[in-house]
Design an enzyme around this catalytic site. Structure first.
Site, short mmCIF file in Angstrom:
data_model
loop_
_atom_site.label_atom_id
_atom_site.label_comp_id
_atom_site.label_asym_id
_atom_site.label_seq_id
_atom_site.Cartn_x
_atom_site.Cartn_y
_atom_site.Cartn_z
N GLU A 263 49.57 -31.74 -36.37
CA GLU A 263 50.53 -32.80 -36.70
C GLU A 263 50.79 -32.92 -38.20
OE1 GLU A 263 48.23 -33.05 -34.39
OE2 GLU A 263 48.99 -34.12 -32.64
N GLU B 182 45.23 -33.18 -27.16
CA GLU B 182 44.85 -34.57 -26.83
C GLU B 182 44.76 -34.78 -25.32
OE1 GLU B 182 47.98 -35.86 -29.51
OE2 GLU B 182 46.56 -37.19 -30.52
N1 DAK Z 1 58.11 -29.22 -28.88
C1 DAK Z 1 59.31 -28.70 -28.50
N2 DAK Z 1 59.52 -27.40 -28.33
C2 DAK Z 1 58.50 -26.56 -28.55
C3 DAK Z 1 57.22 -27.02 -28.95
C4 DAK Z 1 57.05 -28.43 -29.10
N3 DAK Z 1 55.86 -28.97 -29.42
N4 DAK Z 1 56.42 -25.95 -29.10
C5 DAK Z 1 57.17 -24.88 -28.80
N5 DAK Z 1 58.42 -25.22 -28.48
C6 DAK Z 1 59.52 -24.37 -28.10
C7 DAK Z 1 60.08 -23.63 -29.33
O1 DAK Z 1 60.99 -24.45 -30.00
C8 DAK Z 1 60.75 -22.45 -28.65
O2 DAK Z 1 61.97 -22.87 -28.10
P1 DAK Z 1 63.31 -21.94 -28.18
O3 DAK Z 1 63.53 -21.71 -29.63
O4 DAK Z 1 62.93 -20.68 -27.45
O5 DAK Z 1 64.36 -22.75 -27.50
C9 DAK Z 1 59.82 -22.12 -27.51
O6 DAK Z 1 59.06 -23.31 -27.27
C10 DAK Z 1 58.86 -21.00 -27.81
O7 DAK Z 1 58.19 -21.34 -29.03
P2 DAK Z 1 58.11 -20.34 -30.28
O8 DAK Z 1 59.32 -19.44 -30.32
O9 DAK Z 1 57.84 -21.17 -31.47
O10 DAK Z 1 56.86 -19.46 -29.88
P3 DAK Z 1 55.85 -18.72 -30.86
O11 DAK Z 1 55.01 -17.85 -29.99
O12 DAK Z 1 56.57 -18.11 -32.01
O13 DAK Z 1 54.93 -19.89 -31.44
C11 DAK Z 1 53.63 -21.91 -31.33
C12 DAK Z 1 54.11 -20.62 -30.58
C13 DAK Z 1 52.86 -22.76 -30.29
C14 DAK Z 1 52.65 -21.51 -32.44
C15 DAK Z 1 54.84 -22.66 -31.90
O14 DAK Z 1 55.79 -22.83 -30.86
C16 DAK Z 1 54.52 -24.00 -32.45
O15 DAK Z 1 53.97 -24.09 -33.54
N6 DAK Z 1 54.88 -25.06 -31.70
C17 DAK Z 1 54.72 -26.41 -32.16
C18 DAK Z 1 53.31 -26.82 -32.07
C19 DAK Z 1 53.11 -28.22 -32.60
O16 DAK Z 1 53.30 -28.50 -33.77
N7 DAK Z 1 52.72 -29.05 -31.69
C20 DAK Z 1 52.28 -30.36 -32.05
C21 DAK Z 1 53.45 -31.25 -31.96
S1 DAK Z 1 52.99 -32.81 -32.57
C22 DAK Z 1 54.78 -39.24 -30.38
C23 DAK Z 1 55.30 -38.12 -29.74
C24 DAK Z 1 54.55 -37.00 -29.72
C25 DAK Z 1 53.34 -36.95 -30.32
C26 DAK Z 1 52.85 -38.06 -30.94
C27 DAK Z 1 53.57 -39.20 -30.99
N8 DAK Z 1 55.57 -40.38 -30.44
C28 DAK Z 1 56.84 -40.38 -29.77
C29 DAK Z 1 55.12 -41.49 -31.17
C30 DAK Z 1 52.62 -35.73 -30.29
C31 DAK Z 1 52.71 -34.96 -31.33
C32 DAK Z 1 52.49 -33.60 -31.21
O17 DAK Z 1 52.04 -33.08 -30.21
#
Ligand code: DAK
Length: 260
Positions: A134, A114
């Site tokens: 998401e 985004e």
């Molecule tokens: N948030 C927090 N930590 C994260 C993260 C995230 N989005 N993405 C990665 N990390 C952290 C992991 O927890 C890990 O931390 P440790 O365990 O080492 O402490 C570290 O980064 C390395 O990640 P991985 O070990 O998971 O690394 P991999 O290579 O295995 O995987 C990955 C990489 C990018 C595929 C995976 O990390 C992943 O799927 N990450 C999450 C991606 C995701 O779902 N992102 C979208 C999030 S939803 C709002 C607030 C926010 C939003 C909207 C509204 N409000 C407050 C209303 C936004 C929403 C989003 O963005």
């Protein structure tokens, strides 16, 4: 400019902004969002900055989304307020008088995708992966994704990406129109600088009016948008750079821009 989670360097009218939380794959927590808000205050007030490049620290991620650990405990009203705050931030980037470029050096997921979509242009490293995952978390893209993604790539493909949560690689993203170009990862920052330099070297009133004509015109009914385009076209003729650009062409010499 000094920030908790951003590194900023300014040279030749180009601000290079690096989101710097590599341990969390540069996920956007509250402090980083506050940093970006302060950055935009500074950037908007600095006449020397013409282009802003956003990228992520490290080799793995641009921005892997909003920080899920911050998001997890929110109640409905807090989540709504937080989504609104980030929407306003990304709208400020999109509507800024400066041109913005996302140099996508790895994962650009959720809020990271985004952020990239709020920029005017996107260059991806060949190793980058983009998506709106998401739905895997039981939420929807709340920082403008449900609106900007279909505007960029069309409704059907946008729904497919959001409903499946699947990532696309850089080449797929380019074919979809989600990124402008793909370059080898080693060349990414140089390519972004080169593009930024090309834009920074143009007459800036024209640059700004092109951005306004596209962004505002697309939100208007078509006949009004054409009239708006004509108005902005006319406005160019009030600038010294229009006179200089056309005179220089007719005199077969390089134009010297004054940005006014
Ligand atoms: N948030 C927090 N930590 C994260 C993260 C995230 N989005 N993405 C990665 N990390 C952290 C992991 O927890 C890990 O931390 P440790 O365990 O080492 O402490 C570290 O980064 C390395 O990640 P991985 O070990 O998971 O690394 P991999 O290579 O295995 O995987 C990955 C990489 C990018 C595929 C995976 O990390 C992943 O799927 N990450 C999450 C991606 C995701 O779902 N992102 C979208 C999030 S939803 C709002 C607030 C926010 C939003 C909207 C509204 N409000 C407050 C209303 C936004 C929403 C989003 O963005």
């Amino acid at each position: 400019m000094t920030f908790e989670n951003l590194q900023v360097g300014i040279t030749d009218g180009i601000a290079r902004v690096t989101v710097n939380r590599p341990k969390a794959l540069n996920a956007l927590n509250q402090a980083t969002i506050a940093d970006l808000e302060a950055l935009m205050d500074n950037v908007e007030g600095d006449d020397t900055i013409k282009v802003v490049i956003f990228t992520g620290a490290g080799e793995k991620a641009f921005v892997a989304g909003g920080d899920i650990s911050v998001m997890a405990p929110l109640d409905a009203l807090q989540a709504r307020a937080a989504a609104r705050r980030s929407q306003l931030l990304f709208n400020r980037i999109e509507n800024s008088s400066k041109i913005s470029i996302a140099a996508i050096n790895g994962y650009a997921l959720g809020g990271g995708c985004e952020l990239a979509m709020a920029c005017d242009l996107r260059i991806a490293a060949d190793s980058a992966k983009l998506g709106q995952p998401e739905s895997n978390l039981g939420i929807l893209p709340g920082w403008g994704g449900t609106q900007r993604l279909p505007r960029l790539i069309g409704k059907g493909k946008a729904k497919e990406l959001m409903l499946t949560g699947d990532m696309v690689d850089a080449e797929q993203a380019c074919r979809l129109g989600l990124v402008n170009q793909v370059v080898p990862v080693a060349d990414l920052q140089e390519a972004a600088l080169e593009l930024a330099g090309k834009i920074a070297g143009k007459p800036q009133v024209a640059v700004r009016l092109i951005k306004e004509a596209v962004d505002n015109g697309l939100e208007m009914e078509t006949s009004r948008a054409f009239a708006y385009e004509a108005d902005l076209f006319g406005l160019c003729f009030a600038t010294e750079d229009q006179k200089e650009g056309m005179t220089a062409f007719l005199e077969k010499r390089q134009a010297v821009w004054k940005n006014r």
